[in-house]
Design an enzyme around this catalytic site. Structure first.
Site, PDB file in Angstrom:
ATOM      1  N   TYR A  24       0.801  -1.219   0.000  1.00 30.97           N
ATOM      2  CA  TYR A  24       0.000   0.000   0.000  1.00 30.97           C
ATOM      3  C   TYR A  24       0.839   1.276   0.000  1.00 30.97           C
ATOM      4  CZ  TYR A  24      -4.478  -2.352   0.523  1.00 30.97           C
ATOM      5  OH  TYR A  24      -5.593  -3.099   0.297  1.00 30.97           O
ATOM      6  N   ARG A  25       2.145   1.163   0.164  1.00 33.27           N
ATOM      7  CA  ARG A  25       3.005   2.343   0.058  1.00 33.27           C
ATOM      8  C   ARG A  25       3.012   2.893  -1.370  1.00 33.27           C
ATOM      9  NH1 ARG A  25       7.122   3.293   3.862  1.00 33.27           N
ATOM     10  NH2 ARG A  25       6.319   2.767   5.937  1.00 33.27           N
TER      11      ARG A  25
END
Length: 279
Positions: A24-25
């Site tokens: 999700y970065r």
């Protein structure tokens, strides 16, 4: 490169991160979770280090209850039953009271029942010198490492497992005895129940699919026993239980006891443990 940068940043801050968090970065860059998993696994293999030493941990799953004191290295990696329980990964552990045994149970419902009885619904509490752990089914790596750390911290304390008397319960028990990480100590976990002949009135029918899984499990278990001769006597009990189920075409679950009375399951566990220490 992005994954390496994220891991270096995490390690420099003495933190840990899950594979999902890495994904999700930068969702647009990675596009799918498997891309992140592949990079992390390649880094782990290339550096000769387990993932947790790269600061990468699995999402939390397991539960532990007990009167323990710990110095945390990476706190909060597994859910905590409030106040009396402390969770650890590679932390220093000590028990303020004499610890008699470590109890591993297959199901969360059984775990919660034992915890409720331990703390006492009436507020008086029930005193047992034991630690209770569950992986809520098949354990994740964190729960397995938790068991490993307990075995290392308390080498003289036996570890008892209570799982269903069916192929899936015994597969879960075998899973606790598997370690994929490098140089991981595999503690001896003693199968205490449920045994098929403990509850003649609580037998359940197995399906043909169950039977086929049991047959395949017997074959794989034979290879597993050969590779783990240190615990051969203990593992032969697994074979016996599977063969009983195949012969009788039956299985037995801990829920049968739980459905009768919450006290019954605690009495069953205590009686099994008592017999072990008397032998």
């Amino acid at each position: 490169v992005v994954v390496i940068r994220i891991l270096v940043e995490t390690l420099s801050q003495a933190r840990a991160i899950t594979r999902r968090d890495v994904y999700y970065r930068d969702v647009r860059l990675f596009s799918r979770q498997t891309a992140v998993d592949g990079v992390i696994d390649d880094l782990s293999y290339s550096l000769g280090l387990p993932c947790y030493e790269l600061g990468v941990i699995a999402s939390q799953k397991g539960l532990i209850f007990g009167d323990l004191r710990m110095e945390f290295a990476n706190p909060g990696l597994i859910p905590v039953i409030p106040e009396k329980a402390k969770i650890f990964l590679d932390d220093d552990i000590n028990a303020p009271h004499r610890l008699e045994y470590i109890l591993v149970v297959e199901k969360e419902a059984v775990f919660k029942t034992l915890v409720d009885l331990e703390t006492g619904r009436d507020g008086e509490g029930v005193s047992h010198n034991r630690i209770i752990v569950t992986g809520k089914g098949f354990p994740d790596q964190l729960t397995k490492r938790c068991i490993r750390n307990l075995a290392t911290s308390f080498p003289q304390v036996p570890i008892f497992a209570f799982v269903d008397s069916d192929v899936y319960g015994l597969m879960i028990l075998r899973h606790y005895s598997n370690q994929n990480e490098q140089n991981s100590h595999i503690p001896l976990i003693r199968y205490m129940g449920v045994e098929l002949f403990d509850y003649l009135s609580g037998w359940l029918e197995i399906t043909m699919r169950d039977f086929r899984v049991m047959k395949n499990f017997l074959v794989s278990l034979s290879h597993f026993l050969y590779a783990n001769r240190r615990a051969a006597t203990e593992h032969c009990r697994w074979l016996r239980e599977i063969q009983r189920g195949m012969f009788c075409f039956k299985k037995s679950e801990m829920n049968v006891v739980l459905n009768k009375s919450v006290q019954d399951i605690d009495e069953y566990v205590n009686e099994k443990v008592k017999r072990y220490f008397q032998n």
